[in-house]
Design a protein around this motif. Structure first.
Motif: not given
Length: 297
Positions: A261-276
């Motif tokens: 879902k879009r909301e789940t993907l947004a959360s994934h992108f947020r976490d991935k950006r912080q990781e990067i």
């Protein structure tokens, strides 16, 4: 933030200017050498500067700058760089020779990191991120259209993708000189298929943010449209044979469950950006160390 008292000079095209920065015309060799000799650190960074997919001329130019800085005794750094593809034995040999003398290299993706590893460039190479990821972006508000950024090399693949949707389509041009003709061509063909098309031939930076933020999906052959989509937590698809598009897409979607879902993907992108970003948090401090003639770790 820039350390107090630090003076920054930037190599620029003729007549280009940026506020608070001292510009040096990159087409004037003597002026460029003078600027390099007078600096505490020469930084080559951002974007895929070291590649010869577009031309050997640009690759040789940037390698020559690194060699000149080394000859003049100036510390050098590649900052959040994308490297490759580089074709040709001579080109690879020159690249290896220049990069072996660079004091610190930070690369924005694993593909560039592996490229340097295969060149046997191992000292002071760090996996980092694209500096764009540090910027702040407006909040996305899905308005239900598809947004596409077209390059002429991928216009057939882009057309094949877009003609399958019934959603409104907005086409935006990031590089007017290179992409406008291909974008108009795709728009004309889609219009013949009775698609709802809007073309933005020269959007401002704010307009690009607004367009990406309102998209249900971004489809792009331009890397920075994908990076902006990622930062604004908007789903995206990269359509390109360019390795940097592949590398960024793999990094952004790694370990993401599908379907999602879009909301789940947004959360994934947020976490991935912080990781990067955690990989890159010390890049600026390391650059300041080098600029002050400190030891490179």
């Amino acid at each position: 933030d820039v350390s107090e008292g630090l003076r920054i000079s930037v190599l620029l095209p003729k007549d280009a200017q940026y506020k608070r920065l001292q510009g040096v015309n990159r087409f004037l060799p003597l002026a460029v050498l003078k600027a390099i000799r007078g600096t505490g650190l020469f930084i080559l960074g951002g974007g895929s500067l070291l590649q010869n997919k577009t031309s050997n001329r640009s690759l040789f130019y940037y390698l020559a700058l690194l060699e000149a800085a080394h000859f003049l005794g100036v510390p050098t750094m590649l900052y959040g760089a994308g490297i490759g593809p580089i074709h040709g034995k001579l080109q690879l040999m020159l690249c290896k020779h220049a990069l072996q003398s660079v004091d610190l290299i930070t690369v924005r993706d694993p593909m560039s990191f592996d490229f340097l590893k295969n060149l046997n460039i191992k000292n002071n190479v760090r996996l980092s991120s694209d500096p764009v990821l540090f910027l702040s972006f407006p909040k996305a508000r899905n308005q239900g259209y598809l947004l596409a950024f077209v390059r002429k090399e991928e216009r057939k693949a882009m057309l094949s993708f877009l003609e399958k949707t019934n959603k409104p389509i907005r086409l935006a041009v990031m590089d007017r000189r290179s992409d406008l003709s291909a974008t108009k061509h795709v728009a004309d063909l889609l219009a013949r298929k009775e698609k709802r098309i809007t073309v933005y031939e020269a959007p401002s930076t704010q307009e690009i943010f607004d367009l990406i933020g309102g998209a249900e999906l971004v489809v792009s052959s331009r890397l920075h449209a994908l990076i902006l989509s990622f930062c604004m937590e908007v789903p995206f698809v990269g359509i390109s044979s360019d390795p940097k598009i592949t590398a960024f897409s793999q990094t952004a979607y790694r370990n993401c469950p599908f379907p999602v879902k879009r909301e789940t993907l947004a959360s994934h992108f947020r976490d991935k950006r912080q990781e990067i970003l955690c990989l890159a948090e010390n890049d600026a401090l390391l650059a300041l160390k080098l600029a002050k003639r400190g030891d490179c770790p």
